[in-house]
Scaffold this motif. Structure first.
Motif, mmCIF file in Angstrom:
data_model
loop_
_atom_site.group_PDB
_atom_site.id
_atom_site.type_symbol
_atom_site.label_atom_id
_atom_site.label_comp_id
_atom_site.label_asym_id
_atom_site.label_seq_id
_atom_site.Cartn_x
_atom_site.Cartn_y
_atom_site.Cartn_z
ATOM 1 N N GLY A 135 1.036 -1.095 0.001
ATOM 2 C CA GLY A 135 -0.041 -0.282 -0.059
ATOM 3 C C GLY A 135 0.812 1.044 -0.156
ATOM 4 O O GLY A 135 0.039 2.220 -0.105
ATOM 5 N N THR A 136 2.132 1.093 -0.033
ATOM 6 C CA THR A 136 3.146 2.126 0.318
ATOM 7 C C THR A 136 3.349 2.778 -0.884
ATOM 8 O O THR A 136 3.614 2.073 -1.955
ATOM 9 N N VAL A 137 3.352 4.696 -1.551
ATOM 10 C CA VAL A 137 3.863 4.750 -2.953
ATOM 11 C C VAL A 137 4.956 5.517 -2.554
ATOM 12 O O VAL A 137 5.604 5.793 -1.508
ATOM 13 N N TYR A 138 6.370 5.061 -3.554
ATOM 14 C CA TYR A 138 7.393 5.571 -3.702
ATOM 15 C C TYR A 138 7.522 6.473 -3.865
ATOM 16 O O TYR A 138 7.070 6.688 -5.797
ATOM 17 N N VAL A 139 8.472 7.909 -4.455
ATOM 18 C CA VAL A 139 8.203 8.486 -5.121
ATOM 19 C C VAL A 139 10.205 9.048 -5.775
ATOM 20 O O VAL A 139 10.911 9.129 -4.426
ATOM 21 N N TRP A 140 11.064 8.661 -6.754
ATOM 22 C CA TRP A 140 11.963 8.916 -6.705
ATOM 23 C C TRP A 140 12.423 10.124 -8.264
ATOM 24 O O TRP A 140 11.679 10.349 -8.735
ATOM 25 N N GLU A 141 13.216 10.957 -8.337
ATOM 26 C CA GLU A 141 13.371 11.895 -9.127
ATOM 27 C C GLU A 141 14.303 11.336 -9.678
ATOM 28 O O GLU A 141 15.702 10.965 -9.914
ATOM 29 N N THR A 142 13.791 11.323 -10.952
ATOM 30 C CA THR A 142 14.344 10.343 -12.040
ATOM 31 C C THR A 142 15.791 10.917 -12.111
ATOM 32 O O THR A 142 16.747 10.593 -13.054
ATOM 33 N N SER A 143 16.047 11.926 -12.137
ATOM 34 C CA SER A 143 17.874 12.438 -12.846
ATOM 35 C C SER A 143 18.455 12.701 -11.576
ATOM 36 O O SER A 143 19.786 13.614 -10.922
ATOM 37 N N GLY A 144 17.960 12.002 -10.308
ATOM 38 C CA GLY A 144 19.014 11.824 -8.938
ATOM 39 C C GLY A 144 20.270 11.209 -9.026
ATOM 40 O O GLY A 144 20.430 10.384 -9.871
ATOM 41 N N ALA A 145 20.640 11.235 -8.366
ATOM 42 C CA ALA A 145 21.789 10.668 -8.268
ATOM 43 C C ALA A 145 22.136 8.770 -9.004
ATOM 44 O O ALA A 145 21.225 8.868 -7.610
ATOM 45 N N ILE A 146 23.342 8.482 -9.294
ATOM 46 C CA ILE A 146 22.964 6.823 -9.338
ATOM 47 C C ILE A 146 24.036 6.220 -8.579
ATOM 48 O O ILE A 146 25.392 6.981 -8.818
ATOM 49 N N SER A 147 23.675 5.302 -8.028
ATOM 50 C CA SER A 147 24.551 4.550 -7.142
ATOM 51 C C SER A 147 25.865 3.445 -8.281
ATOM 52 O O SER A 147 25.191 3.812 -9.309
ATOM 53 N N GLU A 148 26.908 3.368 -7.536
ATOM 54 C CA GLU A 148 27.957 2.861 -8.331
ATOM 55 C C GLU A 148 27.274 1.460 -8.643
ATOM 56 O O GLU A 148 27.856 0.496 -9.525
ATOM 57 N N GLU A 149 26.162 0.943 -7.815
ATOM 58 C CA GLU A 149 25.539 -0.110 -8.242
ATOM 59 C C GLU A 149 24.289 -0.611 -9.180
ATOM 60 O O GLU A 149 23.252 -0.712 -10.009
#
Length: 457
Positions: free
Chosen positions: A361-375
């Motif tokens: 039931g949780t909604v997640y929001v990501w910023e598509t221009s955000g930093a990308i990890s090494e993985e």
């Protein structure tokens, strides 16, 4: 409308001299009383003062960008909701989609009914939402009953409520041809029929219009059939996914999406965990993308056509493919899906934010221009909030207003046993309490407390 009505021949409903959608419908009609010099070229046939003053053209997702840390830690204001249409355990929702003109949205549910919900008039001149406003009830304005399980549904891409001819949607359901529905009357306008090797009607498992509204893509096992929207019936072009040489795809086509930047480019996802990119004119595969753990259930192109987002069932992440380098995953975001249910995700109109529901039931929001990890994954989501007490399977972002619609529900299996102990019964009671089949409308823009609420504080 029963099964006997859902298989009506289109010639009985549409005069021979007319087409389902004539060429004039691709141009928006000018609103009554608006002169040519009062319209804005870049916002369609709308008065200039309306474009400047109406916040519908200001995609300010204040909820994601607020400098107030307390605001960022809160869930967005819930404005409207409805439980009454899905008030029994087996009637759970199965996705929701805003209409292209933003004046209504569409839901699918396990009772094989498509429901159209009008956008409440409250939002048409709204700049800020008062956070202490009482949540109001929402009711569908139209219902369309299919004869069997609905596999997929989509709006006509040029849909404009000021031009009723364009107000239609398509659906694919079990043991039926693809239906084109009138979004005003709820009647079937036309059917698009595919036949198998024994000349029986074969049901499409997925459907999608191209951005021009001229073609309707329908997914089947090992092939995609392309219909001319203006020519209902059985005439279509078949694109086989299995090839004797070169790249090939097998299995049931679970989802289709067409590039908004290159209308002849379409992506095909299958339950065998592969994604294929094809050109409509040749039908040949440009490339086959592999990387998902489960069958593909939803895909979406970015507006510039350079990215393709994909998610699957029983899969732990959403992948973002860089189409400038086919086969390269630009980044991924964690989204655990433990069931076979289709869980939708969506992208905001500006392409900056990716939103997805989850089985809890949780909604997640990501910023598509955000930093990308090494993985190769995006860092922590910028926003997480509890939208429902059950699986949030449908999520759709309004393309003009800062609004979000979500819907919830899933199939629950309850076992009764005389031998169960108190611990087992308590666990089942908790599970039954988490059943929620509902539709909710959230405000993502700026908000404030009313004067009454401030005085109370």
């Amino acid at each position: 409308m029963g099964m006997e009505d859902s298989l009506v021949d289109p010639e009985q409903q549409i005069p021979e001299t007319s087409s389902v959608l004539s060429n004039d419908t691709h141009q928006m009609q000018e609103p009554p009383g608006v002169a040519e010099n009062e319209t804005s070229d870049d916002k369609g046939d709308l008065p200039k003062e309306l474009v400047e003053n109406d916040p519908i053209y200001n995609n300010n997702y204040h909820f994601f960008k607020s400098d107030d840390e307390n605001a960022l830690n809160k869930e967005p204001p819930l404005t409207f909701q409805d439980f009454s249409q899905f008030n029994f355990d087996s009637c759970f929702t199965k996705g929701c989609k805003w209409a292209p003109d933003g004046l209504c949205f569409l839901t699918n549910s396990n009772d094989n009914v498509l429901r159209v919900w009008d956008l409440p008039q409250t939002f048409h001149n709204l700049k800020e939402w008062e956070r202490n406003t009482e949540v109001s009830s929402l009711h569908p304005s139209l219902s369309m009953k299919e004869g069997g399980l609905i596999y997929d549904f989509c709006w006509y891409p040029l849909m404009n409520s000021w031009n009723p001819v364009t107000c239609c949607l398509a659906s694919a359901s079990r043991d039926s041809p693809v239906h084109l529905w009138d979004a005003f009357s709820g009647q079937i306008r036309a059917t698009y029929r595919a036949y198998n090797q024994v000349d029986e009607v074969e049901a499409a498992r997925s459907i999608a219009f191209d951005p021009t509204g001229e073609k309707l893509y329908c997914g089947f096992k090992n092939c995609v059939r392309v219909f001319d929207v203006s020519l209902p019936g059985r005439q279509c072009n078949t694109r086989n996914l299995k090839s004797a040489s070169g790249d090939t795809q097998n299995g049931i086509v679970s989802c289709i999406t067409v590039s908004p930047a290159v209308p002849s480019l379409f992506a095909v996802g299958t339950y065998l965990r592969t994604i294929g990119l094809y050109m409509e004119n040749t039908g040949k595969a440009l490339c086959i993308l592999q990387g998902h753990e489960g069958g593909i259930t939803h895909m979406k192109f970015s507006e510039d056509g350079l990215r393709l987002y994909s998610g699957g069932r029983k899969d732990s992440e959403i992948l973002c493919w860089d189409l400038r380098e086919p086969g390269k995953v630009l980044f991924s975001v964690p989204r655990p899906v433990l069931t076979h249910q289709r869980i939708y995700f969506d992208i905001t109109a500006d392409g900056e934010y990716l939103l997805s529901g989850t089985p809890d039931g949780t909604v997640y929001v990501w910023e598509t221009s955000g930093a990308i990890s090494e993985e190769g994954t995006l860092k922590d989501p910028i926003k997480v909030f509890k939208a429902h007490n059950d699986c949030t399977n449908g999520i759709s972002v309004h393309q003009q207003y800062p609004l979000l619609v979500t819907c919830s529900g899933q199939r629950h299996y309850m076992e009764n046993s005389d031998s169960e102990d108190e611990v087992e019964r308590e666990a089942k009671n908790k599970s039954s309490q988490s059943i929620e089949n509902s539709v909710k409308l959230w405000w993502l823009g700026s908000g404030k407390l009313s004067d009454d609420a401030i005085r109370d504080d």
